[in-house]
Enzyme design. Structure first.
Site, mmCIF file in Angstrom:
data_model
loop_
_atom_site.group_PDB
_atom_site.id
_atom_site.type_symbol
_atom_site.label_atom_id
_atom_site.label_comp_id
_atom_site.label_asym_id
_atom_site.label_seq_id
_atom_site.Cartn_x
_atom_site.Cartn_y
_atom_site.Cartn_z
ATOM 1 N N LYS A 198 -7.051 -0.163 5.986
ATOM 2 C CA LYS A 198 -8.325 -0.781 6.403
ATOM 3 C C LYS A 198 -8.691 -0.384 7.842
ATOM 4 O O LYS A 198 -7.851 0.023 8.638
ATOM 5 C CB LYS A 198 -8.235 -2.298 6.250
ATOM 6 C CG LYS A 198 -8.063 -2.712 4.770
ATOM 7 C CD LYS A 198 -9.240 -3.456 4.217
ATOM 8 C CE LYS A 198 -9.243 -3.468 2.702
ATOM 9 N NZ LYS A 198 -9.064 -4.775 2.100
ATOM 10 N N ARG A 206 -1.719 -5.555 -1.817
ATOM 11 C CA ARG A 206 -2.472 -4.528 -2.545
ATOM 12 C C ARG A 206 -2.434 -3.262 -1.692
ATOM 13 O O ARG A 206 -2.985 -3.251 -0.594
ATOM 14 C CB ARG A 206 -3.906 -5.024 -2.749
ATOM 15 C CG ARG A 206 -4.830 -4.086 -3.472
ATOM 16 C CD ARG A 206 -6.243 -4.678 -3.528
ATOM 17 N NE ARG A 206 -7.161 -3.819 -4.256
ATOM 18 C CZ ARG A 206 -7.766 -2.752 -3.722
ATOM 19 N NH1 ARG A 206 -7.567 -2.423 -2.465
ATOM 20 N NH2 ARG A 206 -8.568 -2.020 -4.449
#
Ligand code: HH2
Length: 277
Positions: A217, A252
């Protein structure tokens, strides 16, 4: 909480069957490439797979329902034909979720927490599958424009608690519900994502299993000279370990083997610390 051999943090491997995902856009868009990636993640030890046919990144091309089904269902069928690994479908569309569950997926991962369609809650209840309710401020297209919170941890926790209650009121069984704080979804890269990760124990305390997605991210790039998405493995692992320390049930990730190794070593060290004289 220290993950133990009997209660390890689960690792969910990501497969984006998309041309434009921020993390790996286009690499697994072809059916053979997606299946090869599924096999690879399974062989690396993934506990479950998350299959997505539409990118959630700001500015991504919207995908029509039929096209999204065409991307994900053949892959889910192919995985099911050769493995019993649990498969999650990452979609905001009830029709895609339904088709995926009929093809053998057992979890609906919805980044809008079942708010995209007025039918979503009822369909989730009817399907009887696991559901991931994720927090997002705003809409994918504009969510990074000017996100604002007075207290990001409290606001995300309150939203997730409310959505869990609404899902249960609509008929989703309590033990089917997972929560996800939605790192990177309508959050400032540093000002919101970091306190949210630091405050994960507050989300865990809501009493549902928590799924955490920090892999590749942009907050990692913000802390490392804007490193490109495929150069954020170290930061992704640091985030996964922070999640493990807070007691999340699953992470995840795009890099299964490396994450599992980090989690194993970290848990073993923590375990040794509790048993040594
Ligand atoms: N992050 C992404 C997509 N889906 N689902 C959950 N529950 N939690 C997340 O943090 C999450 C998610 C974004 O990552 P990726 O799938 O790699 O990118 P894209 O949405 O561009 O396909």
């Amino acid at each position: 909480m220290i993950p133990t051999a009997s209660q390890p943090v689960k690792v969910m491997g990501v497969i984006n069957v998309t041309p434009d995902s921020f993390s790996d856009g286009g690499r697994f868009a072809a059916p053979e490439a997606a299946l090869a990636q599924a096999r690879r993640l399974i062989s690396e030890g993934a506990d479950m797979l998350d299959v997505g046919g539409e990118s959630t990144r700001p500015g991504a091309e919207p995908v029509a329902e039929a096209a999204e089904i065409e991307r994900v269902v053949p892959l889910i069928r192919a995985i099911r034909a050769e493995s019993a690994i649990p498969v999650s479908i990452d979609t905001v569309k009830p029709a895609v979720a339904r088709a995926a569950i009929e093809a053998g997926a057992t979890m609906w991962n919805d980044v809008t927490a079942l708010r995209q369609s007025p039918d979503s809650l009822a369909v989730a209840a009817e399907l009887g599958c696991d559901v991931v309710l994720m927090h997002m401020q705003g809409e994918p297209g504009t969510m990074q424009a000017e996100p604002h919170y007075d207290d990001v941890v409290e606001e995300v926790a309150a939203f997730l608690a409310r959505r869990a209650a609404e899902a249960m009121a609509a008929g989703v069984a309590q033990d089917r519900i997972w929560l996800d704080p939605g790192v990177g979804f309508g959050k400032h890269r540093i000002r919101h994502n970091l306190p949210l990760i630091a405050g994960l124990d507050r989300i865990v305390a809501l009493g549902f299993p928590v799924l955490l997605g920090v892999s590749r991210k942009s907050f990692i790039g913000a802390l490392d000279n804007d490193a490109a998405a495929d150069r954020r493995l170290g930061g992704s692992i640091a985030g996964a370990l922070a999640g493990a320390a807070a007691g999340v049930a699953a992470v995840r990730v795009h890099d299964v083997r490396e994450t599992l190794q980090a989690l194993r070593v970290w848990a073993a060290i923590a375990q040794a610390g509790t048993t040594s004289a």
